[in-house]
Design a protein around this motif. Structure first.
Motif, PDB file in Angstrom:
ATOM      1  N   ALA A 143       0.829  -1.209   0.000  1.00 57.45           N
ATOM      2  CA  ALA A 143       0.000   0.000   0.000  1.00 57.45           C
ATOM      3  C   ALA A 143       0.863   1.259   0.000  1.00 57.45           C
ATOM      4  O   ALA A 143       1.836   1.359   0.730  1.00 57.45           O
ATOM      5  N   GLY A 144       0.468   2.211  -0.849  1.00 57.04           N
ATOM      6  CA  GLY A 144       1.151   3.496  -0.897  1.00 57.04           C
ATOM      7  C   GLY A 144       2.363   3.548  -1.803  1.00 57.04           C
ATOM      8  O   GLY A 144       2.949   4.620  -1.994  1.00 57.04           O
ATOM      9  N   TYR A 145       2.750   2.401  -2.379  1.00 58.05           N
ATOM     10  CA  TYR A 145       3.933   2.410  -3.258  1.00 58.05           C
ATOM     11  C   TYR A 145       3.680   3.303  -4.472  1.00 58.05           C
ATOM     12  O   TYR A 145       2.653   3.205  -5.133  1.00 58.05           O
ATOM     13  N   ASP A 146       4.631   4.188  -4.765  1.00 61.24           N
ATOM     14  CA  ASP A 146       4.554   5.123  -5.891  1.00 61.24           C
ATOM     15  C   ASP A 146       5.815   4.941  -6.722  1.00 61.24           C
ATOM     16  O   ASP A 146       6.928   5.182  -6.253  1.00 61.24           O
ATOM     17  N   GLY A 147       5.643   4.504  -7.976  1.00 63.90           N
ATOM     18  CA  GLY A 147       6.783   4.264  -8.850  1.00 63.90           C
ATOM     19  C   GLY A 147       7.579   5.513  -9.177  1.00 63.90           C
ATOM     20  O   GLY A 147       8.731   5.423  -9.598  1.00 63.90           O
ATOM     21  N   MET A 148       6.986   6.683  -8.964  1.00 73.60           N
ATOM     22  CA  MET A 148       7.673   7.949  -9.256  1.00 73.60           C
ATOM     23  C   MET A 148       8.126   8.644  -7.970  1.00 73.60           C
ATOM     24  O   MET A 148       8.475   9.822  -7.995  1.00 73.60           O
ATOM     25  N   ALA A 149       8.130   7.917  -6.848  1.00 70.90           N
ATOM     26  CA  ALA A 149       8.466   8.545  -5.561  1.00 70.90           C
ATOM     27  C   ALA A 149       9.870   9.146  -5.571  1.00 70.90           C
ATOM     28  O   ALA A 149      10.085  10.232  -5.029  1.00 70.90           O
ATOM     29  N   GLY A 150      10.832   8.454  -6.182  1.00 71.01           N
ATOM     30  CA  GLY A 150      12.204   8.968  -6.231  1.00 71.01           C
ATOM     31  C   GLY A 150      12.288  10.280  -6.980  1.00 71.01           C
ATOM     32  O   GLY A 150      12.948  11.228  -6.525  1.00 71.01           O
ATOM     33  N   ILE A 151      11.627  10.343  -8.127  1.00 73.32           N
ATOM     34  CA  ILE A 151      11.641  11.565  -8.936  1.00 73.32           C
ATOM     35  C   ILE A 151      10.923  12.698  -8.198  1.00 73.32           C
ATOM     36  O   ILE A 151      11.384  13.848  -8.194  1.00 73.32           O
ATOM     37  N   ARG A 152       9.825  12.375  -7.540  1.00 74.77           N
ATOM     38  CA  ARG A 152       9.095  13.398  -6.778  1.00 74.77           C
ATOM     39  C   ARG A 152       9.971  13.931  -5.636  1.00 74.77           C
ATOM     40  O   ARG A 152       9.995  15.132  -5.360  1.00 74.77           O
ATOM     41  N   GLY A 194      11.632  17.766  -5.025  1.00 75.42           N
ATOM     42  CA  GLY A 194      11.154  18.521  -3.876  1.00 75.42           C
ATOM     43  C   GLY A 194       9.655  18.470  -3.666  1.00 75.42           C
ATOM     44  O   GLY A 194       9.096  19.273  -2.912  1.00 75.42           O
ATOM     45  N   ILE A 195       9.013  17.502  -4.329  1.00 75.84           N
ATOM     46  CA  ILE A 195       7.557  17.367  -4.173  1.00 75.84           C
ATOM     47  C   ILE A 195       7.284  16.572  -2.897  1.00 75.84           C
ATOM     48  O   ILE A 195       7.828  15.488  -2.703  1.00 75.84           O
ATOM     49  N   PRO A 196       6.462  17.098  -2.000  1.00 78.53           N
ATOM     50  CA  PRO A 196       6.226  16.394  -0.731  1.00 78.53           C
ATOM     51  C   PRO A 196       5.471  15.084  -0.931  1.00 78.53           C
ATOM     52  O   PRO A 196       4.750  14.907  -1.922  1.00 78.53           O
ATOM     53  N   ARG A 197       5.625  14.189   0.027  1.00 78.40           N
ATOM     54  CA  ARG A 197       4.997  12.875  -0.038  1.00 78.40           C
ATOM     55  C   ARG A 197       3.483  12.973  -0.169  1.00 78.40           C
ATOM     56  O   ARG A 197       2.863  12.208  -0.912  1.00 78.40           O
ATOM     57  N   ASP A 198       2.872  13.934   0.530  1.00 83.96           N
ATOM     58  CA  ASP A 198       1.415  14.013   0.502  1.00 83.96           C
ATOM     59  C   ASP A 198       0.870  14.531  -0.833  1.00 83.96           C
ATOM     60  O   ASP A 198      -0.345  14.582  -1.028  1.00 83.96           O
ATOM     61  N   ALA A 199       1.761  14.880  -1.774  1.00 85.13           N
ATOM     62  CA  ALA A 199       1.321  15.270  -3.112  1.00 85.13           C
ATOM     63  C   ALA A 199       1.185  14.060  -4.030  1.00 85.13           C
ATOM     64  O   ALA A 199       0.662  14.171  -5.136  1.00 85.13           O
ATOM     65  N   SER A 200       1.658  12.918  -3.586  1.00 88.07           N
ATOM     66  CA  SER A 200       1.558  11.688  -4.375  1.00 88.07           C
ATOM     67  C   SER A 200       0.110  11.228  -4.446  1.00 88.07           C
ATOM     68  O   SER A 200      -0.619  11.301  -3.448  1.00 88.07           O
ATOM     69  N   PRO A 201      -0.318  10.748  -5.623  1.00 84.93           N
ATOM     70  CA  PRO A 201      -1.687  10.221  -5.712  1.00 84.93           C
ATOM     71  C   PRO A 201      -1.882   8.960  -4.875  1.00 84.93           C
ATOM     72  O   PRO A 201      -3.013   8.536  -4.658  1.00 84.93           O
ATOM     73  N   TYR A 254      -1.740   0.949  -4.731  1.00 86.20           N
ATOM     74  CA  TYR A 254      -0.293   0.982  -4.979  1.00 86.20           C
ATOM     75  C   TYR A 254      -0.046   0.921  -6.487  1.00 86.20           C
ATOM     76  O   TYR A 254      -0.905   0.488  -7.258  1.00 86.20           O
ATOM     77  N   ASP A 255       1.108   1.380  -6.874  1.00 87.77           N
ATOM     78  CA  ASP A 255       1.449   1.599  -8.279  1.00 87.77           C
ATOM     79  C   ASP A 255       1.921   0.293  -8.929  1.00 87.77           C
ATOM     80  O   ASP A 255       3.105  -0.018  -8.956  1.00 87.77           O
ATOM     81  N   LYS A 256       0.978  -0.462  -9.498  1.00 87.35           N
ATOM     82  CA  LYS A 256       1.314  -1.768 -10.074  1.00 87.35           C
ATOM     83  C   LYS A 256       2.202  -1.656 -11.310  1.00 87.35           C
ATOM     84  O   LYS A 256       3.056  -2.509 -11.548  1.00 87.35           O
ATOM     85  N   ASN A 257       1.990  -0.613 -12.115  1.00 87.69           N
ATOM     86  CA  ASN A 257       2.776  -0.486 -13.349  1.00 87.69           C
ATOM     87  C   ASN A 257       3.856   0.599 -13.260  1.00 87.69           C
ATOM     88  O   ASN A 257       4.447   0.986 -14.264  1.00 87.69           O
ATOM     89  N   HIS A 258       4.107   1.111 -12.053  1.00 95.08           N
ATOM     90  CA  HIS A 258       5.238   2.019 -11.761  1.00 95.08           C
ATOM     91  C   HIS A 258       5.212   3.325 -12.561  1.00 95.08           C
ATOM     92  O   HIS A 258       6.269   3.908 -12.819  1.00 95.08           O
ATOM     93  N   GLY A 261       3.337   6.102 -11.633  1.00 99.05           N
ATOM     94  CA  GLY A 261       3.070   7.257 -10.791  1.00 99.05           C
ATOM     95  C   GLY A 261       1.660   7.780 -10.812  1.00 99.05           C
ATOM     96  O   GLY A 261       1.385   8.829 -10.219  1.00 99.05           O
ATOM     97  N   THR A 262       0.744   7.092 -11.494  1.00 99.76           N
ATOM     98  CA  THR A 262      -0.658   7.511 -11.511  1.00 99.76           C
ATOM     99  C   THR A 262      -1.548   6.325 -11.138  1.00 99.76           C
ATOM    100  O   THR A 262      -1.210   5.173 -11.408  1.00 99.76           O
TER     101      THR A 262
END
Length: 201
Positions: A63-72, A76-83, A106-110, A112-113
């Motif tokens: 749960a909560g995995y975001d494939g674009m978390a590193g880029i975000r 400088g994009i905060p965690r709470d901006a992740s979908p 969670y991001d099944k296809n990595h 970020g959406t």
């Protein structure tokens, strides 16, 4: 000259002892068979509950995995901006206790959406009418349209509860609790109480 043989009294006593031994043996065999049946049913139910629990825990741990978390993060994009934030939400299903429903994604296809097709990234589990159900099409805890994960004609789920144990910035430790009985043998029950870590909190 004496004739040797069995007397009527001796035969009757022998027959009485034999019948008693047969009855005792039959009773022992029936009790043993009944015990084996109960043990077999309990193992069957425990295996079913365990498989269901493992599936829920494996999904929930993502749960909560975001494939674009590193880029975000680099941008400088905060965690709470992740979908995919928040990682999960605990709710109530059909009059049961708090935590009888959990929705997450969670991001099944990595990419970020959050997507509904081809594989829905709107996931969840809830207790409804004695069965654990799996979320379909981004339904809320109180909406119809979920799919049975357990077969209510086979087992009756009495308890499904997810409770927070510890939540911090580095993740969340949750407790998954399931208890169920066999429909064809209500006296046979099984319980599961396991921890699961959600690292993408």
């Amino acid at each position: 000259m004496l004739s040797r043989g069995y007397t009527l009294t001796g035969l009757l006593m022998s027959m009485g002892i034999g019948v008693s031994l047969l009855a005792a043996g039959a009773t022992f065999a029936m009790n043993l068979s009944q015990q084996q049946l109960v043990i077999s049913q309990k193992l069957e139910l425990q295996n079913h509950v365990k498989r269901t629990g493992l599936l829920i825990m494996n999904e929930l741990s993502r749960a909560g995995y975001d494939g674009m978390a590193g880029i975000r993060f680099i941008s400088g994009i905060p965690r709470d901006a992740s979908p995919f934030y928040p990682a999960f939400e605990l709710g109530v299903s059909g009059g049961y206790s708090q935590g009888s429903c959990v929705v997450f994604h969670y991001d099944k296809n990595h990419n970020g959406t959050i997507e509904k097709e081809p594989l829905s990234e709107y996931l969840g589990f809830r207790l409804k009418d004695g069965a654990i159900e799996s979320r379909m099409d981004a339904k809320d805890c109180d909406q119809p349209g979920w799919q049975d994960l357990t077969d209510p004609t086979y087992i009756k789920v009495d308890t499904f509860r997810i409770s927070p144990v510890n939540i911090s910035g580095s993740g969340a430790l949750l407790s998954v609790e399931i208890s169920a009985t066999l429909v064809r043998a209500p006296s046979v029950s099984a319980k599961l109480h396991w921890p699961v870590t959600v690292r993408n909190f």
